[in-house]
Enzyme design. Sequence first.
Site, PDB file in Angstrom:
ATOM      1  N   SER A  61      -3.338  -4.858  -3.349  1.00  0.00           N
ATOM      2  CA  SER A  61      -3.796  -4.814  -1.963  1.00  0.00           C
ATOM      3  C   SER A  61      -4.800  -3.671  -1.783  1.00  0.00           C
ATOM      4  O   SER A  61      -5.831  -3.684  -2.466  1.00  0.00           O
ATOM      5  CB  SER A  61      -2.593  -4.693  -1.019  1.00  0.00           C
ATOM      6  N   HIS A  74       0.637 -12.953   0.608  1.00  0.00           N
ATOM      7  CA  HIS A  74       0.171 -11.666   0.109  1.00  0.00           C
ATOM      8  C   HIS A  74       1.066 -11.088  -0.989  1.00  0.00           C
ATOM      9  O   HIS A  74       0.672 -10.136  -1.663  1.00  0.00           O
ATOM     10  CB  HIS A  74       0.036 -10.676   1.264  1.00  0.00           C
TER      11      HIS A  74
END
Lengths: 336, 336, 336, 336, 336, 336
Positions: free
Chosen positions: E191, E314
């Site tokens: 991320s 995610h």
Amino acid sequence: MAMFDLSLDELRDYRPQVSEPEDFDDFWSASIEEARAAGSAAGVEVTRIDNKLAVIDTYDVTFPGFGGTPVKAWLHLPVGATGPLPTVVQYHGYSGGRGFPHSFTQWAQAGWAHWVMDTRGQGWSSGGNSETPDLAPEAGINHVPGFMTSGLEDPKHYYYRRVYLDAVRLLDAVRGHATTDPSKIIVTGGSQGGGITIAAAGLAPAAGIELLGAAPDVPFLCHFQRALQITGRNPYGEITNYLAGWRDRVDVAYRTLSYFDGVNLGRRARAATLFSVGLMDPVCPPSTVYAAYNFYGGDADVTKSINVYSHNEHEGGGIYQTAAQLDWFGELFRAP
Amino acid sequence: MAMFDLSLDELRDYRPQVSEPEDFDDFWSASIEEARAAGSAAGVEVTRIDNKLAVIDTYDVTFPGFGGTPVKAWLHLPVGATGPLPTVVQYHGYSGGRGFPHSFTQWAQAGWAHWVMDTRGQGWSSGGNSETPDLAPEAGINHVPGFMTSGLEDPKHYYYRRVYLDAVRLLDAVRGHATTDPSKIIVTGGSQGGGITIAAAGLAPAAGIELLGAAPDVPFLCHFQRALQITGRNPYGEITNYLAGWRDRVDVAYRTLSYFDGVNLGRRARAATLFSVGLMDPVCPPSTVYAAYNFYGGDADVTKSINVYSHNEHEGGGIYQTAAQLDWFGELFRAP
Amino acid sequence: MAMFDLSLDELRDYRPQVSEPEDFDDFWSASIEEARAAGSAAGVEVTRIDNKLAVIDTYDVTFPGFGGTPVKAWLHLPVGATGPLPTVVQYHGYSGGRGFPHSFTQWAQAGWAHWVMDTRGQGWSSGGNSETPDLAPEAGINHVPGFMTSGLEDPKHYYYRRVYLDAVRLLDAVRGHATTDPSKIIVTGGSQGGGITIAAAGLAPAAGIELLGAAPDVPFLCHFQRALQITGRNPYGEITNYLAGWRDRVDVAYRTLSYFDGVNLGRRARAATLFSVGLMDPVCPPSTVYAAYNFYGGDADVTKSINVYSHNEHEGGGIYQTAAQLDWFGELFRAP
Amino acid sequence: MAMFDLSLDELRDYRPQVSEPEDFDDFWSASIEEARAAGSAAGVEVTRIDNKLAVIDTYDVTFPGFGGTPVKAWLHLPVGATGPLPTVVQYHGYSGGRGFPHSFTQWAQAGWAHWVMDTRGQGWSSGGNSETPDLAPEAGINHVPGFMTSGLEDPKHYYYRRVYLDAVRLLDAVRGHATTDPSKIIVTGGSQGGGITIAAAGLAPAAGIELLGAAPDVPFLCHFQRALQITGRNPYGEITNYLAGWRDRVDVAYRTLSYFDGVNLGRRARAATLFSVGLMDPVCPPSTVYAAYNFYGGDADVTKSINVYSHNEHEGGGIYQTAAQLDWFGELFRAP
Amino acid sequence: MAMFDLSLDELRDYRPQVSEPEDFDDFWSASIEEARAAGSAAGVEVTRIDNKLAVIDTYDVTFPGFGGTPVKAWLHLPVGATGPLPTVVQYHGYSGGRGFPHSFTQWAQAGWAHWVMDTRGQGWSSGGNSETPDLAPEAGINHVPGFMTSGLEDPKHYYYRRVYLDAVRLLDAVRGHATTDPSKIIVTGGSQGGGITIAAAGLAPAAGIELLGAAPDVPFLCHFQRALQITGRNPYGEITNYLAGWRDRVDVAYRTLSYFDGVNLGRRARAATLFSVGLMDPVCPPSTVYAAYNFYGGDADVTKSINVYSHNEHEGGGIYQTAAQLDWFGELFRAP
Amino acid sequence: MAMFDLSLDELRDYRPQVSEPEDFDDFWSASIEEARAAGSAAGVEVTRIDNKLAVIDTYDVTFPGFGGTPVKAWLHLPVGATGPLPTVVQYHGYSGGRGFPHSFTQWAQAGWAHWVMDTRGQGWSSGGNSETPDLAPEAGINHVPGFMTSGLEDPKHYYYRRVYLDAVRLLDAVRGHATTDPSKIIVTGGSQGGGITIAAAGLAPAAGIELLGAAPDVPFLCHFQRALQITGRNPYGEITNYLAGWRDRVDVAYRTLSYFDGVNLGRRARAATLFSVGLMDPVCPPSTVYAAYNFYGGDADVTKSINVYSHNEHEGGGIYQTAAQLDWFGELFRAP
């Protein structure tokens, strides 16, 4: 979903203060009188139609509702039956109506006369090829939604005055029909239909109508003040939205609603009753249902029971409750 | 929120097929005629009231709207002004109304005459101590919400016919008032007010009214068919909900809506225009706004511009757009 | 939305234990002294600007805030007024700022001097062509959001120390300005602006400032501990998010917050007050507002009232409350 | 809700590549053979029970499903009917089952024999006083939900192999029953019941069963790959959840699913068909339904139609579609 | 969740126009120079601490970051190892930091030197008993969240300038440490950590640092403009929120962001790379990841691969990707 | 998120009535006996595998679980260690399993033997290249989710009977392994792993197993009746969904669950314990955790403590709690 309201123990004892206007009985007596004056039972039209079904006969009914407005209903009968028969009158949930003739025939399948009232102005979610416009001057042309706030400033003009009186006037029509055994009439319905059921049962004594039973499922239109405090979901939420805007009309609105509250109406009912409630119901929260149930029948000796569905939301008992009603209706009808 | 509609490049070229009924112009010409016949400008009442403000004079206006219905408005003037003044006419967003006299005075603060029209039947979110009941027989008594579907089966009875004509009739009143410089009238509003703005500008030529400018912000009521396909949010969602129920009324509903579509109305407008649009607006999606903008003015030589707010939802430009309007109105008003 | 907090009856009696540090008064006295030392009233700049309005004169104000940081404000006056005038000082909600000069002029329209303070570091939602950077070393460069946790470990460095002192320092500037009648100053604001209003009113006695009134609407920054327990919504939720991570800083955070709690600050206020509260407000829950209201003024004889909006969320009374404030301010200002 | 999938124009031409294993036909032929070997038609038990209804006779049916597992069904007949009758076989949606005997009797009311199959392992949402445990060793004891992933690694063990074969075996039982006119059998169902309907119609030719019609409503179990890409809603979402965990099983899962895909099964169907689809359906997205519809019948000359509900989600046509089916079934049954 | 972005086929060919400022290379060269001037490698402190673990030695590292700010890191080594060792440098996701010494030791467990960089100003979600305050004047005191907009008006003051340079300066420290085999350094992170990984790899050539590999997982900080258009989720949403307010700063913001865009930075990278992407990732949408991946390495001959997790959001590959990295790192480290 | 359950003061005193079947102890004694009879410790296989790590040795363990089902586990040891060592046994959260050999090694890193049990039938969210099928006839083939309702009608067939006995049987295997110091065994796990931890600790006395400590984090499977009333979130919600359908199985379900309730099991535990709880945890609400904690150990003199994370949801203490456990385990292990 989870429980968000009182516990079952608390619900069983829940008897809140619900305000009742002093002229409550006068208001409704005058309303019944006014409604009856506007249309006579002679005005009931009953026409056989093709319902696409082989074992049920269906009649397209038009009866004079409040203000003389022609209101639609279906009369379903076991094929070939002539009566007099035990009779079930069904009212519908918010947004619904009598729908197609093949849609709601459960009680006729059971061998009884089964009347299904259209809810004036509503009906869009049930569809069908006809509807009942609300012809009252207060109503205007067909629109959805917004019924909860229509005429909220004055009980005389509140939408549910017309609907409740339609329900009473349908009972007039039912009682006068050849297929009805007038000693064996049960009213029923779910959600809004449950609220109308309580209203019909509560107005029946004043209207001189004897009902054998009333079976409201997860009823709506009960203890409005509690309802708006504990849930924001529609249809109650329509009123919240209205009062969030017209902030200075809170008192007048609750005054109007007190005339239509199932708590006050049910108190006057005398028919035996079978309620149902979902303990996780965010649309008709259990405390509002229990408020109506606990006061139902007032101090009279009325046979009461309530089926509790502990892990259900607004679907309540669903077909479990239908099964319970088939039994309960059958027992009532068979009683001497 | 993110973008969910066409890209800005696509929007600039977006000129969809939007159906227009053959009798569109006849329908509106007849409607204007009918509206004017029902009430004369002589019926406009303008009464000075206490607005609690020191630098603005406010007048309580009642003018004959569609069907002769008395419709409320405010007229705000710079204190002591007598006119004739450049004039701004403001229409409101869904749920709103003229509100309190102190609420919307921006254009009067700028030195202009500022009229604020009440939206019949609505007004609950703006509150105030008066409202404009929709007295048309189709309207019924006050209720909220549900305006989007009221009369959807017939353009003659559709709610917005009355509203759009109120807007036109207010322009009649405005033009006839001593404080107005009739060569300097701008119409404006946001959301529903933007839709009414487009309607007023589009109907003005047929009504023989000359407008200097029209400034719709994030306008509603444009390209209904696209709107219902790309967003489920209210108020458009009221129509979706209706058609999800009355499944067989889709065609008749879209036919009615085509009479009220900002794409078709804006095509007939001749006033200079300043639009605004939010590229992430889920209430009035950008493709519906651009459809109206791209067709606005038809083939005529009309001054057009649109302010694009690329990261905004339905709030659009907010006070940035007000600032732009103050400039744009000022320039228009100052032009020879 | 529905009610999720205490009932109105419970709220009226709600007087929770809110911890107050022993050196609370010393902390604030020293802070006021430090703030005043860092900038003198002589440093106030007031420059007439073009606000695009005809009936309001607007001045661009820069005054020395906490640490001497130049803080922006608008001064709006009725056109041509010279004063001394009754004066209203307005603080803004979270994310907002003084915005465009044409945006917030309500109290000037009413005939009073109207000051609008920029909130240092914020302002993005109001926009405009200037802003007030928070120049304190603790502040860093402009960023959004995150103000709730900035400096949370030490009351000396907590963001709201600077903001509250800016509010006090603006009062210094206001009192020293020729257009102000220093005996007629009212502070007001909504949400964060309401919290700052309470802070200004609470610090005024220690600062030797006399305020005529304080009108916090749906105030924020009150009874933090309760707030974080009963709502997860931002901006309070920024602190929850922080403490969900830095799990070992709970005590130090609440200790810091106790210096800034409207319950403790309001207790020291002596100005007459008009609160407002929304009983369904999930952003500034009613129990946090009532905690501040019930303790407001401490044991002193202070005129207090609170307008309750029973069906509203954080929008509270909206323009109904503005109307109430116009009346209440007017009465206070007119009192001998 | 709004449209989120292809436009109607695109849907009509949508013929995606859906992979089909080489041994598809062998797999299913062997499965049919295996299923029939495990239980003979002689094993069908049909027992009259009390359904609480007067105009419908109901029989409790137990027939040998896949692996010889006893599977439950209802047989509803118009009271007193002996047949042979036109016959409708109904399969249920995910979570549902045959339910109470009074629950689903629509087609018997129309005068036809009406069989309602229990879905092994499911049934919790329909309730009732019996259920059909999935007795296959792969199945385990009753649990909910999780059927979508049960046996996903191997088509031989995939849950729907058993369900689809139950559907075929019920047709064996139906054809062998005295009340059935074997030339007049229609299969139908909604959602999962629609998927099973397509499967039954697709397997019928290989099983030597002639069906007159197949009427899948908003069918599930079609074009899995597209479905998982365009919606995350359950029940498809159960597979997404599984593959989000077992990341290395994507290929094997889609290979298994290709045996059960309504696109591949429907291609082999030869019965006339009436589909329905909701253009805003997030549970069974329209492109997955149209993929099955467009390939239905392969290159054969099959009568096909599809009812499009443009503003509906998964409720699709509701009782409008029931009305259309009553007509369509009647016409098929009456055809010579 | 479902797919909401481009299809895999489209992603593989996705090479959007991403603007790059003309002085991009100058900006970063000057920044590297400035950062190195502010602190020398001699300033690196490495202190053995008790990590509560038996098989890992952990050192508390303080190195001079951008502006000379002391930045924290952990150095984990297999117990007793002295090196030089293959080395992995890890950057963290938004909100995280180096955390407790026992938290992230995966690469040291594998036998390598493992450095974990603290992210200045962040760290709240990882906790621990120390943190790295962002001491730059632009930074201010600790607050959360809001990093995405800090200094957005000027690339010189943008928050990520400091973070990216910290990453480079850590590489300076790593290369100079005795335990490091400087020919075997791999950077990695998920991320935000993936975005920093790309930045480190992209700045390494200009900084004269040779990296063996770069392994960004589901990287953030890539193709900002696309990201803000296709998702409203935080942290990207912080920028949307900012630009929804400061509507006139859109261009300046995107100009600043173009200096920090993983598309532009990755283009300059020369290290072998292993990306990962989740096709249903609403936080770092797949098109933004693929934009960076497809341009990574520019026209140079760089070994590239990307692991695609087709049904993941995610969380991407999670420990599957860790397993892939263990293999890939091992192979790179073992290569001659 | 905010607090939605009891306050901390109330939680500390919360000792609800939780029903316990009379044959509770018999049921579990018989179950332990039955489990042990089905597989002997001789059947434990322990095979060294390549875990890609340098400082940890990992063994692939297969031990006979309930019914003799081969259940997988990892045994991690500090590299080269032979024991006997203090030993930590870890159970996993719902959906997880032992995963990859490199995934969960925290306690081995600390120098202890670390066993990680696979959860039969689950494991999809942890992945890895093996899994533990639930081979019990009641289990069926792999499917997800739905474990909460599997066998809910009969405690003998309930899924968690097998899981809890697997946990006990793993302890049998652990105690018999050469690397274990049998006087130093601690069981631990989070969420479902916390529930299994309590079960293992509660069954240990009856199984003749002495445990040194038990460390359940935010444990699941406690006070089911309260849990279903106060939260609708999965996995508890799976049961709510089931009972919302099978409305007549509420009593039988709660009877089954009472055998598996952490309140009843923990009452029988005698090992020292360290709990954790998140006061805003909507998955395992704090009152359900405190119910188990307050009754843990019954009337025995057991060392108890609980770490309260006041602003956390189900993530609870996260690595803060790991840090606390490293300390607490170390102290227990070092105690004489």
